[in-house]
Design a protein around this motif. Sequence first.
Motif, PDB file in Angstrom:
ATOM      1  N   THR A   4       0.859  -1.173   0.000  1.00  0.00           N
ATOM      2  CA  THR A   4       0.000   0.000   0.000  1.00  0.00           C
ATOM      3  C   THR A   4       0.893   1.220   0.000  1.00  0.00           C
ATOM      4  O   THR A   4       2.092   1.093  -0.207  1.00  0.00           O
ATOM      5  CB  THR A   4      -0.964  -0.021   1.200  1.00  0.00           C
ATOM      6  OG1 THR A   4      -1.908   1.021   1.058  1.00  0.00           O
ATOM      7  CG2 THR A   4      -0.263   0.106   2.504  1.00  0.00           C
ATOM      8  N   GLN A 114     -11.228   9.075   1.825  1.00  0.00           N
ATOM      9  CA  GLN A 114     -12.368   8.478   1.139  1.00  0.00           C
ATOM     10  C   GLN A 114     -13.386   9.533   0.716  1.00  0.00           C
ATOM     11  O   GLN A 114     -14.058   9.381  -0.303  1.00  0.00           O
ATOM     12  CB  GLN A 114     -12.998   7.409   2.020  1.00  0.00           C
ATOM     13  CG  GLN A 114     -12.086   6.200   2.198  1.00  0.00           C
ATOM     14  CD  GLN A 114     -12.628   5.149   3.134  1.00  0.00           C
ATOM     15  OE1 GLN A 114     -13.763   5.239   3.597  1.00  0.00           O
ATOM     16  NE2 GLN A 114     -11.823   4.143   3.441  1.00  0.00           N
ATOM     17  N   GLU A 147      -8.138   4.152  -3.343  1.00  0.00           N
ATOM     18  CA  GLU A 147      -9.414   4.422  -2.683  1.00  0.00           C
ATOM     19  C   GLU A 147     -10.501   4.720  -3.714  1.00  0.00           C
ATOM     20  O   GLU A 147     -11.650   4.292  -3.566  1.00  0.00           O
ATOM     21  CB  GLU A 147      -9.275   5.608  -1.718  1.00  0.00           C
ATOM     22  CG  GLU A 147      -8.444   5.332  -0.472  1.00  0.00           C
ATOM     23  CD  GLU A 147      -9.208   4.520   0.577  1.00  0.00           C
ATOM     24  OE1 GLU A 147     -10.252   3.926   0.246  1.00  0.00           O
ATOM     25  OE2 GLU A 147      -8.746   4.483   1.735  1.00  0.00           O
ATOM     26  N   LEU A 150     -11.590   1.436  -5.259  1.00  0.00           N
ATOM     27  CA  LEU A 150     -12.449   0.676  -4.350  1.00  0.00           C
ATOM     28  C   LEU A 150     -13.891   1.157  -4.445  1.00  0.00           C
ATOM     29  O   LEU A 150     -14.829   0.345  -4.469  1.00  0.00           O
ATOM     30  CB  LEU A 150     -11.942   0.815  -2.907  1.00  0.00           C
ATOM     31  CG  LEU A 150     -10.728  -0.040  -2.536  1.00  0.00           C
ATOM     32  CD1 LEU A 150     -10.177   0.388  -1.180  1.00  0.00           C
ATOM     33  CD2 LEU A 150     -11.106  -1.524  -2.502  1.00  0.00           C
ATOM     34  N   ARG A 154     -17.514  -0.965  -6.312  1.00  0.00           N
ATOM     35  CA  ARG A 154     -18.798  -1.264  -5.664  1.00  0.00           C
ATOM     36  C   ARG A 154     -19.994  -0.947  -6.565  1.00  0.00           C
ATOM     37  O   ARG A 154     -21.123  -1.290  -6.238  1.00  0.00           O
ATOM     38  CB  ARG A 154     -18.901  -0.496  -4.346  1.00  0.00           C
ATOM     39  CG  ARG A 154     -17.791  -0.860  -3.360  1.00  0.00           C
ATOM     40  CD  ARG A 154     -17.917  -0.114  -2.055  1.00  0.00           C
ATOM     41  NE  ARG A 154     -16.763  -0.359  -1.205  1.00  0.00           N
ATOM     42  CZ  ARG A 154     -15.902   0.574  -0.814  1.00  0.00           C
ATOM     43  NH1 ARG A 154     -16.080   1.843  -1.194  1.00  0.00           N
ATOM     44  NH2 ARG A 154     -14.879   0.271  -0.048  1.00  0.00           N
ATOM     45  N   VAL A 216      -6.265  -0.979   7.907  1.00  0.00           N
ATOM     46  CA  VAL A 216      -7.034  -1.891   7.064  1.00  0.00           C
ATOM     47  C   VAL A 216      -7.425  -1.231   5.747  1.00  0.00           C
ATOM     48  O   VAL A 216      -7.508  -1.887   4.699  1.00  0.00           O
ATOM     49  CB  VAL A 216      -8.283  -2.407   7.811  1.00  0.00           C
ATOM     50  CG1 VAL A 216      -9.302  -1.289   8.032  1.00  0.00           C
ATOM     51  CG2 VAL A 216      -8.916  -3.567   7.058  1.00  0.00           C
ATOM     52  N   HIS A 217      -7.645   0.075   5.769  1.00  0.00           N
ATOM     53  CA  HIS A 217      -8.003   0.793   4.547  1.00  0.00           C
ATOM     54  C   HIS A 217      -6.798   0.904   3.608  1.00  0.00           C
ATOM     55  O   HIS A 217      -6.943   0.832   2.383  1.00  0.00           O
ATOM     56  CB  HIS A 217      -8.554   2.173   4.890  1.00  0.00           C
ATOM     57  CG  HIS A 217      -9.820   2.117   5.691  1.00  0.00           C
ATOM     58  ND1 HIS A 217     -11.031   1.769   5.129  1.00  0.00           N
ATOM     59  CD2 HIS A 217     -10.054   2.330   7.010  1.00  0.00           C
ATOM     60  CE1 HIS A 217     -11.968   1.786   6.069  1.00  0.00           C
ATOM     61  NE2 HIS A 217     -11.396   2.121   7.215  1.00  0.00           N
ATOM     62  N   ARG A 220      -6.502  -2.500   1.953  1.00  0.00           N
ATOM     63  CA  ARG A 220      -7.502  -2.722   0.911  1.00  0.00           C
ATOM     64  C   ARG A 220      -7.173  -1.925  -0.345  1.00  0.00           C
ATOM     65  O   ARG A 220      -7.336  -2.423  -1.470  1.00  0.00           O
ATOM     66  CB  ARG A 220      -8.888  -2.330   1.435  1.00  0.00           C
ATOM     67  CG  ARG A 220      -9.447  -3.285   2.481  1.00  0.00           C
ATOM     68  CD  ARG A 220     -10.698  -2.727   3.129  1.00  0.00           C
ATOM     69  NE  ARG A 220     -11.218  -3.642   4.147  1.00  0.00           N
ATOM     70  CZ  ARG A 220     -12.134  -3.292   5.046  1.00  0.00           C
ATOM     71  NH1 ARG A 220     -12.636  -2.060   5.036  1.00  0.00           N
ATOM     72  NH2 ARG A 220     -12.548  -4.175   5.936  1.00  0.00           N
ATOM     73  N   SER A 221      -6.716  -0.702  -0.153  1.00  0.00           N
ATOM     74  CA  SER A 221      -6.307   0.102  -1.305  1.00  0.00           C
ATOM     75  C   SER A 221      -5.136  -0.544  -2.021  1.00  0.00           C
ATOM     76  O   SER A 221      -5.067  -0.571  -3.252  1.00  0.00           O
ATOM     77  CB  SER A 221      -5.920   1.518  -0.851  1.00  0.00           C
ATOM     78  OG  SER A 221      -5.400   2.264  -1.925  1.00  0.00           O
ATOM     79  N   SER A 222      -4.206  -1.094  -1.232  1.00  0.00           N
ATOM     80  CA  SER A 222      -3.057  -1.785  -1.798  1.00  0.00           C
ATOM     81  C   SER A 222      -3.491  -2.965  -2.652  1.00  0.00           C
ATOM     82  O   SER A 222      -3.029  -3.148  -3.790  1.00  0.00           O
ATOM     83  CB  SER A 222      -2.146  -2.280  -0.670  1.00  0.00           C
ATOM     84  OG  SER A 222      -1.215  -3.221  -1.155  1.00  0.00           O
ATOM     85  N   GLN A 223      -4.385  -3.771  -2.115  1.00  0.00           N
ATOM     86  CA  GLN A 223      -4.857  -4.937  -2.847  1.00  0.00           C
ATOM     87  C   GLN A 223      -5.550  -4.529  -4.136  1.00  0.00           C
ATOM     88  O   GLN A 223      -5.386  -5.168  -5.176  1.00  0.00           O
ATOM     89  CB  GLN A 223      -5.788  -5.752  -1.958  1.00  0.00           C
ATOM     90  CG  GLN A 223      -5.089  -6.397  -0.771  1.00  0.00           C
ATOM     91  CD  GLN A 223      -6.060  -6.906   0.281  1.00  0.00           C
ATOM     92  OE1 GLN A 223      -7.277  -6.738   0.157  1.00  0.00           O
ATOM     93  NE2 GLN A 223      -5.534  -7.509   1.337  1.00  0.00           N
ATOM     94  N   MET A 224      -6.307  -3.440  -4.074  1.00  0.00           N
ATOM     95  CA  MET A 224      -6.983  -2.955  -5.274  1.00  0.00           C
ATOM     96  C   MET A 224      -5.984  -2.431  -6.288  1.00  0.00           C
ATOM     97  O   MET A 224      -6.121  -2.655  -7.499  1.00  0.00           O
ATOM     98  CB  MET A 224      -7.990  -1.860  -4.899  1.00  0.00           C
ATOM     99  CG  MET A 224      -8.680  -1.222  -6.099  1.00  0.00           C
ATOM    100  SD  MET A 224      -9.525  -2.424  -7.170  1.00  0.00           S
ATOM    101  CE  MET A 224     -10.943  -2.831  -6.161  1.00  0.00           C
TER     102      MET A 224
END
Length: 310
Positions: A4, A114, A147, A150, A154, A216-217, A220-224
């Motif tokens: 990330t 965000q 971000e 992400l 959705r 955690v955010h 998640r941004s890293s994974q995205m």
Amino acid sequence: MGFTWIWFWRKTENEEEVENSTMTAPKNRRSIITRDITKNMTFFTECTDKIEWDSKTLTFKKPTGNPLVLIMSWLLAKQKHLRKYAEIYTELGFDVLVVHITPWQLLWPTKGTQLVAADTLKFLENNSTYAPIVVHGFSVGAYQFGEMMLMMSRDMKRYQPILDRMISQVWDSAADITEIPVGLPKSIFPKNPRMESALRNYVMYHLKTFHNQATVHYMRSSQMFHSTLLKAPALFLVSKNDVIGPESSNRAVTDNWERANIKVEFKCWENSLHAAHYIRHRDEYLSLLFKHLEYTGVFENSSVKSRAKL
């Protein structure tokens, strides 16, 4: 912990080199108009018409007809430094939207980054005449773009048209979350060991204590960012001596992208400056950038001027 993104800021050799550099506007360059769309978005254009927009929808009342560059800024960048990058593109006939965040917004994503991501997507969605779009990100800008992706993930039916308009992406000095405890303190306090140690301890405390509110955010941004919704050709610009945005971290991303059949060009200098490769390697930086833009077909757009001279 995965890959990330970290922020970067210091008033040391980076900003001093920018301030002392010989990058000056050509005498025939038109004046650039600058407008703050929100507290976190600054707009640059050479369009001479009056720039007006709806403050709620962020929609321009009269489109300029130009393509757009979305610059995802490094942390606490000064406008005069961002302007130098914006000028590269306005000289070609682009409008430029710079997205910048504060340290507080980064530390508290749900109330900071965000919300900025949502505003950025609102601007892009409600100004649909902006096409093509070039994404040019620096340092923490990669996390901020994660971000945004992400949010898009959705509701792909709603946001796919924005992704379809993005035909090029450039990533300059992106950095890994694993480097935060080392890179951030060294960047801000390079000559003050006591303050460097204190900040390192706080960063480690923040990442552990506020896992749900922050870490955690980032993950998640890293994974995205690794899997990425944006499949446009990419140019990565890094250096071997960048302790904040290591070559290894950036190569991990590009390896994933290439496995996903994304065209990636990777440039790694032996010696350069984090988020300031343009200052240290101006001619080569521009050559790589223009070659990348030409490959993506940007110069085929009728609104883009043919003034890309090294």
